[in-house]
Structure formats: structure tokens, C-alpha cells
Motif scaffolding. Structure first.
Motif, short mmCIF file in Angstrom:
data_model
loop_
_atom_site.label_atom_id
_atom_site.label_comp_id
_atom_site.label_asym_id
_atom_site.label_seq_id
_atom_site.Cartn_x
_atom_site.Cartn_y
_atom_site.Cartn_z
N ASN A 188 15.62 -31.72 -3.44
CA ASN A 188 16.64 -31.92 -2.41
C ASN A 188 16.96 -30.62 -1.69
N GLN A 189 17.02 -29.52 -2.42
CA GLN A 189 17.29 -28.21 -1.82
C GLN A 189 16.18 -27.83 -0.83
N VAL A 190 14.95 -28.03 -1.23
CA VAL A 190 13.81 -27.70 -0.36
C VAL A 190 13.81 -28.59 0.87
N ASN A 191 14.02 -29.89 0.68
CA ASN A 191 14.05 -30.81 1.82
C ASN A 191 15.16 -30.46 2.79
N CYS A 192 16.33 -30.15 2.28
CA CYS A 192 17.46 -29.79 3.14
C CYS A 192 17.17 -28.49 3.89
N SER A 193 16.64 -27.52 3.21
CA SER A 193 16.31 -26.24 3.83
C SER A 193 15.26 -26.42 4.93
N GLU A 194 14.22 -27.20 4.67
CA GLU A 194 13.19 -27.44 5.67
C GLU A 194 13.72 -28.23 6.86
N ALA A 195 14.58 -29.19 6.60
CA ALA A 195 15.18 -29.96 7.69
C ALA A 195 16.07 -29.08 8.56
N MET A 196 16.83 -28.19 7.94
CA MET A 196 17.66 -27.26 8.70
C MET A 196 16.78 -26.35 9.55
N ARG A 197 15.70 -25.87 8.97
CA ARG A 197 14.79 -24.99 9.70
C ARG A 197 14.16 -25.72 10.89
N ALA A 198 13.78 -26.97 10.70
CA ALA A 198 13.20 -27.75 11.80
C ALA A 198 14.23 -27.97 12.90
N MET A 199 15.48 -28.24 12.53
CA MET A 199 16.53 -28.44 13.54
C MET A 199 16.82 -27.14 14.27
N SER A 201 14.59 -24.84 14.88
CA SER A 201 13.46 -24.71 15.81
C SER A 201 13.68 -25.58 17.03
N LEU A 202 14.17 -26.77 16.83
CA LEU A 202 14.47 -27.65 17.95
C LEU A 202 15.55 -27.03 18.84
N GLY A 203 16.55 -26.41 18.22
CA GLY A 203 17.60 -25.75 18.98
C GLY A 203 17.06 -24.62 19.84
N ARG A 204 16.11 -23.85 19.31
CA ARG A 204 15.50 -22.77 20.09
C ARG A 204 14.71 -23.33 21.28
N VAL A 205 13.97 -24.40 21.04
CA VAL A 205 13.19 -25.02 22.12
C VAL A 205 14.11 -25.54 23.21
N PRO A 212 25.50 -37.39 0.94
CA PRO A 212 25.05 -37.87 2.26
C PRO A 212 25.79 -37.13 3.37
N GLY A 213 25.08 -36.89 4.45
CA GLY A 213 25.67 -36.19 5.58
C GLY A 213 24.69 -36.14 6.73
N ALA A 214 24.82 -35.13 7.56
CA ALA A 214 23.94 -35.00 8.72
C ALA A 214 23.70 -33.54 9.06
N ILE A 215 22.52 -33.27 9.54
CA ILE A 215 22.19 -31.96 10.10
C ILE A 215 22.45 -32.09 11.59
N VAL A 216 23.29 -31.21 12.11
CA VAL A 216 23.78 -31.33 13.47
C VAL A 216 23.34 -30.13 14.31
N LEU A 217 22.81 -30.42 15.50
CA LEU A 217 22.50 -29.39 16.50
C LEU A 217 23.56 -29.50 17.59
N ARG A 218 24.34 -28.45 17.75
CA ARG A 218 25.39 -28.44 18.77
C ARG A 218 24.80 -28.08 20.12
N PHE A 219 25.54 -28.35 21.17
CA PHE A 219 25.11 -28.08 22.54
C PHE A 219 24.87 -26.59 22.76
N ASP A 220 25.59 -25.74 22.04
CA ASP A 220 25.41 -24.30 22.19
C ASP A 220 24.30 -23.73 21.31
N GLY A 221 23.58 -24.60 20.56
CA GLY A 221 22.45 -24.15 19.76
C GLY A 221 22.73 -23.97 18.28
N ARG A 222 23.98 -24.06 17.86
CA ARG A 222 24.30 -23.92 16.45
C ARG A 222 23.78 -25.11 15.66
#
Length: 149
Positions: free
Chosen positions: A31-42, A44-48, A112-122
Motif C-alpha cells: 500500500n505504501q509503494v502504491n500510494c507513493s507511485e500514485a502521488m508521483r504520477a499525479m 508528473s501530471l501536475g508538471r505537464v 480510503p481517500g483521494a490523491i488530489v491535483l489542485r489548480f495551482d499544481g499542488r
């Protein structure tokens, strides 16, 4: 009970406890690895999205973002992200949710929760109750109708 039986029972309990601890530990690590990878992917999406916003003056369309997400290494761990660009305005406040991915971890340390990308990139992790309250205040009735659950 004889001494031999007590020793066998004690050994069995010790092996059972060690095995249970190892299994729980591996689930938590996964779960820790999956959460960390999902945060990293989000992130990356924020940077794009930020790069696209700087170049063109607007957020990218959903089709562009879908193509980018498919190229991420952590994409399978990101799950099914919801990109909300068509539902928000360019002059929206910085804390507006631009994209999110619901995660349904069931373990000792993750809820349970959500990984959130804010409009300002956070990018941040939000527990289910906080996320549901925040997104409910930002979604329009039409978005609620058209967004998959």
C-alpha cells in the motif's frame, strides 16, 4: 499436557505470529509503494498541466491529458483519474481541484481517500470525508450527472 506438547504448541504459536506479522507487513508495504507511485504520477501530471498552461494560457483538454497519463510509469497505480478541466474556469481559485484519483486502501495505516491535483499544481492526499466535502462544493449538478462514480 506433556512438556513436548507444550513446546510444540508454543512453537506453532510463534510461527503463526511471525507469519501473520510478515503478511500484514507486506500488505502495508504494498500500500505504501502504491500510494507513493500514485502521488508521483499525479505530480508528473501536475508538471505537464503547468507546462501546457504556461505555453498556451489554458489548461490542456481531457484527450491530451489522457494521452499523457498512458505514458506514465506509475499510471496503473494512479487508478482511474478524473480530470475536471471542462468543469472549471481558467480564473478559478488556486485550491480548485483540477484532477483527482480515488484510492480505496484497506489496511492498518491507509484509509480510503483521494490523491488530489489542485489548480495551482499542488498534489496532496485527502481522506475520504474531507475530499467528499470539498469536491461536493466544487462540482456542478451537470458534472455530478456526467462523472462516473
Amino acid at each position: 499436557m506433556t512438556k513436548l506438547q507444550k513446546r510444540i504448541l508454543a512453537n506453532f504459536v510463534v510461527v503463526l505470529l511471525i507469519t501473520t506479522t510478515a503478511v500484514v507487513g507486506m500488505v502495508e508495504l504494498k500500500n505504501q509503494v502504491n500510494c507513493s507511485e500514485a502521488m508521483r504520477a499525479m505530480e508528473s501530471l501536475g508538471r505537464v498541466v503547468s507546462d501546457y498552461k504556461q505555453k498556451s494560457g489554458s489548461v490542456p483538454p481531457e484527450s491530451y491529458v489522457d494521452g499523457i497519463i498512458k505514458t506514465f510509469e506509475g499510471q496503473p497505480r494512479l487508478g482511474n483519474p478524473n480530470y475536471r478541466a471542462r468543469w472549471i474556469k481558467f480564473d478559478s481559485p488556486p485550491d480548485t481541484i483540477l484532477a483527482y484519483a480515488r484510492e480505496d486502501y484497506r489496511s492498518l495505516f491507509f484509509r480510503p481517500g483521494a490523491i488530489v491535483l489542485r489548480f495551482d499544481g499542488r498534489v496532496e492526499w485527502m481522506d475520504k470525508a474531507s475530499f467528499d466535502k470539498l469536491i461536493a462544493g466544487q462540482q456542478t449538478p451537470m458534472e455530478l450527472e456526467m462523472t462516473p462514480k
